[in-house]
Design an enzyme around this catalytic site. Structure first.
Site, PDB file in Angstrom:
ATOM      1  N   ASN A 105      18.310 -75.864 -40.175  1.00  0.00           N
ATOM      2  CA  ASN A 105      19.702 -74.953 -40.074  1.00  0.00           C
ATOM      3  C   ASN A 105      19.653 -73.816 -40.455  1.00  0.00           C
ATOM      4  O   ASN A 105      18.484 -73.446 -40.905  1.00  0.00           O
ATOM      5  CB  ASN A 105      20.647 -76.287 -41.498  1.00  0.00           C
ATOM      6  CG  ASN A 105      21.470 -75.400 -41.036  1.00  0.00           C
ATOM      7  OD1 ASN A 105      22.508 -74.888 -40.018  1.00  0.00           O
ATOM      8  ND2 ASN A 105      22.502 -74.798 -42.247  1.00  0.00           N
ATOM      9  N   HIS A 107      20.982 -70.242 -42.039  1.00  0.00           N
ATOM     10  CA  HIS A 107      22.326 -70.037 -42.714  1.00  0.00           C
ATOM     11  C   HIS A 107      22.209 -68.450 -42.935  1.00  0.00           C
ATOM     12  O   HIS A 107      21.167 -68.371 -42.998  1.00  0.00           O
ATOM     13  CB  HIS A 107      21.796 -70.996 -44.272  1.00  0.00           C
ATOM     14  CG  HIS A 107      22.916 -70.235 -44.909  1.00  0.00           C
ATOM     15  ND1 HIS A 107      24.289 -70.731 -44.940  1.00  0.00           N
ATOM     16  CD2 HIS A 107      23.028 -69.780 -46.188  1.00  0.00           C
ATOM     17  CE1 HIS A 107      25.003 -71.122 -45.846  1.00  0.00           C
ATOM     18  NE2 HIS A 107      23.794 -70.088 -47.195  1.00  0.00           N
ATOM     19  N   SER A 134      18.174 -67.734 -42.949  1.00  0.00           N
ATOM     20  CA  SER A 134      17.201 -68.320 -43.349  1.00  0.00           C
ATOM     21  C   SER A 134      17.403 -69.868 -42.613  1.00  0.00           C
ATOM     22  O   SER A 134      18.306 -70.138 -42.674  1.00  0.00           O
ATOM     23  CB  SER A 134      17.540 -68.932 -45.149  1.00  0.00           C
ATOM     24  OG  SER A 134      17.613 -67.635 -45.937  1.00  0.00           O
ATOM     25  N   ASP A 143      22.667 -76.830 -47.935  1.00  0.00           N
ATOM     26  CA  ASP A 143      21.783 -75.520 -47.632  1.00  0.00           C
ATOM     27  C   ASP A 143      20.639 -75.450 -48.857  1.00  0.00           C
ATOM     28  O   ASP A 143      20.327 -74.521 -49.670  1.00  0.00           O
ATOM     29  CB  ASP A 143      23.225 -74.589 -47.867  1.00  0.00           C
ATOM     30  CG  ASP A 143      23.789 -74.382 -46.753  1.00  0.00           C
ATOM     31  OD1 ASP A 143      23.525 -75.071 -45.758  1.00  0.00           O
ATOM     32  OD2 ASP A 143      24.582 -73.707 -47.432  1.00  0.00           O
TER      33      ASP A 143
HETATM   34  C1  GRF Z   1      25.634 -68.917 -37.724  1.00  0.00           C
HETATM   35  O1  GRF Z   1      26.089 -67.826 -38.569  1.00  0.00           O
HETATM   36  C2  GRF Z   1      24.835 -69.047 -38.663  1.00  0.00           C
HETATM   37  O2  GRF Z   1      23.968 -68.874 -39.412  1.00  0.00           O
HETATM   38  C3  GRF Z   1      26.059 -69.913 -39.368  1.00  0.00           C
HETATM   39  O3  GRF Z   1      27.109 -70.566 -38.685  1.00  0.00           O
HETATM   40  C4  GRF Z   1      27.029 -69.116 -37.778  1.00  0.00           C
HETATM   41  C5  GRF Z   1      26.984 -69.626 -36.336  1.00  0.00           C
HETATM   42  O4  GRF Z   1      27.199 -68.825 -35.123  1.00  0.00           O
HETATM   43  N1  GRF Z   1      25.420 -71.673 -39.754  1.00  0.00           N
HETATM   44  P1  GRF Z   1      26.383 -68.960 -33.950  1.00  0.00           P
HETATM   45  O5  GRF Z   1      27.374 -70.481 -32.905  1.00  0.00           O
HETATM   46  O6  GRF Z   1      25.859 -69.774 -32.912  1.00  0.00           O
HETATM   47  O7  GRF Z   1      27.264 -68.164 -32.875  1.00  0.00           O
END
Ligand code: GRF
Length: 186
Positions: A105, A107, A134, A143
């Site tokens: 993932n 984050h 991260s 997370d």
């Molecule tokens: C990003 O900020 C990511 O870190 C979080 O969700 C958001 C997704 O944005 N997990 P996108 O759909 O990739 O533009």
């Protein structure tokens, strides 16, 4: 057969990280883009690239029932690595166990700081001078899995959650493909 270099990207929304992952796919192959929201904007972009897509409205399904169907779709496409990219749904313990160690993932904070939502507002509120993003392994705890890579960005005077989000997002787009490429080779 699950092939680590065949990656499924899971999205719920605009999919800007998905796009970065697709555009930098050299070491790995994007075998499937999957979503729990059939109307996710990112799905349309993926289809336009000719990528295989799968979606099912998670609201109409029980949690584990949805995850079992999604898992079957991943296996149908010989996926071996799962990259969450704005997938706004907590995976069931069954799915995390079935794909243990194979789910990543991204984050928008420097983990272990600011798990969960509203990371940019929380970093500003705390008066931090640095933020970032991260990439981590997904476990049952939100997370909290092993961090595989981080990228830092400065917090500037006058930053708002929205301006900080944009700066962090640019760092996400560089970090995620790099960490994923390394991960599928290890
Ligand atoms: C990003 O900020 C990511 O870190 C979080 O969700 C958001 C997704 O944005 N997990 P996108 O759909 O990739 O533009």
């Amino acid at each position: 057969m699950r092939d680590p270099k065949r990656v499924a990207i899971l999205i719920s929304g605009r999919g800007s990280n998905m796009r970065a992952l697709v555009e930098h796919a050299k070491i790995y192959e994007v075998a499937l883009v999957a979503s729990n929201k059939p109307s996710a904007a990112g799905l349309e972009w993926a289809r336009a690239q000719g990528l295989p897509t799968w979606s099912l409205d998670s609201k109409a399904e029980g949690k584990e029932a949805f995850d079992r169907k999604m898992s079957q779709a991943l296996d149908d496409h010989q996926v071996g690595t799962v990259a969450l990219a704005g997938f706004m749904r907590i995976l069931s313990p069954w799915f995390v166990d079935e794909w243990r160690g194979r789910i990543l993932n991204i984050h928008p904070s420097l983990l272990p700081l600011y798990r969960g939502l509203d990371t940019h507002a929380r970093a500003l509120e705390a008066g931090d001078s640095i933020s970032g993003c991260s990439v981590h392994i997904v476990t049952e705890e939100l997370d909290a899995g092993e961090v595989l890579g981080r990228a830092e960005v400065p917090i500037e005077a006058g930053d708002t959650p929205a301006s900080l989000e944009q700066r962090v997002l640019a760092a996400e787009h560089a970090l995620y493909p790099q960490v994923l490429s390394e991960f599928v080779q290890r």
